[in-house]
Design a protein around this motif. Sequence first.
Motif, short mmCIF file in Angstrom:
data_model
loop_
_atom_site.label_atom_id
_atom_site.label_comp_id
_atom_site.label_asym_id
_atom_site.label_seq_id
_atom_site.Cartn_x
_atom_site.Cartn_y
_atom_site.Cartn_z
N TRP A 100 -5.75 5.11 -1.41
CA TRP A 100 -4.43 4.48 -1.36
C TRP A 100 -4.41 3.13 -2.06
O TRP A 100 -3.39 2.70 -2.60
N ILE A 160 -0.26 -1.68 6.97
CA ILE A 160 0.46 -0.42 6.89
C ILE A 160 -0.19 0.64 7.79
O ILE A 160 -1.35 0.51 8.18
N GLN A 174 1.56 5.87 6.04
CA GLN A 174 1.93 5.24 4.77
C GLN A 174 0.78 5.33 3.76
O GLN A 174 1.01 5.55 2.57
N LYS A 175 -0.45 5.18 4.25
CA LYS A 175 -1.61 5.33 3.37
C LYS A 175 -1.68 6.75 2.80
O LYS A 175 -1.98 6.94 1.62
N ARG A 215 8.18 0.92 -0.12
CA ARG A 215 8.66 1.22 1.24
C ARG A 215 7.77 0.58 2.31
O ARG A 215 8.16 0.46 3.47
N CYS A 216 6.56 0.18 1.91
CA CYS A 216 5.68 -0.52 2.85
C CYS A 216 6.20 -1.93 3.13
O CYS A 216 5.86 -2.53 4.16
N TYR A 217 6.98 -2.47 2.23
CA TYR A 217 7.56 -3.80 2.40
C TYR A 217 8.87 -3.74 3.19
O TYR A 217 9.09 -4.55 4.09
#
Length: 273
Positions: free
Chosen positions: A132, A173, A177-178, A226-228
């Motif tokens: 990732w 995260i 998400q990873k 999208r992680c933010y």
Amino acid sequence: GYFFFNEDEYKKSNTMIRPFYKKVLGAREFFHSITRYCLWLNDENLKVAMKHEFIKNIIEDVKHYRLGSKREATRKLAGVPHRFGEVRYEFSKSIIIPGLSAEKREYIPIGFLSEDTVVTNLAQVVYNAEPWLFGLIHSKINNLWVHMTSGYFKKDIRYSPVLSYNTFPFPPITEKQKEEITKCVFRILEEREQHPDKTLAQLYDPNKMPDGLREAHRQNDLAVERCYRSKPFTSDEERLEYLFKLYEKMIAEEKEQGGLFEQQKKTKKGKKK
């Protein structure tokens, strides 16, 4: 230079000494699919290696070269002529990041390397990296940060691990998400494999980038961003503004906790005194 060999020299070499070679990559070799090798010796395999006249002669040449140097540090290295002057290699899978990359590229090409590949000082390397992380480094938002924080050499970005990698603001995260980013990473690699006749320099030419690869990167960008936050960014300016706000917050937290950046500042102040 005594330790380095091109592909033809490697193929012509005695098969008995090939176990002492490793593939070697810098930015130029990585971008243009140039195969090079280096003689990789250490204290463990030296005794066996010295039984081969070819290797023994190379070590003697290195010793004489170092002894004749005007630099004291180089002369000291004549005591270990079988080793490179600086050894930072680790036996693990890694990610290579070119030290220089053309400013016009949307993405700085990076790649996965096997355990038996040595990276020169003309590229950066991340050892023991999870897949990732490849997607994060290869994302548009990270590329923007690199353009803002790293230096330049002529019209090329000079990638700095201190100024760009270590400072890049990224939130904690989840495993989900990873996994999402990892799927995007494998899609990018699959799209690259669809063009075995092209080098990375050709694949990442912004005017010639294959549509499939461009789309794979777009999906990776969305997954990383999208992680933010859930709301998509509308411009590069908005991305950078968001990153710098996170960076300011990160520095403030470091200061409160006496973290890495604060310790480095104190060390520098101490040296000035």
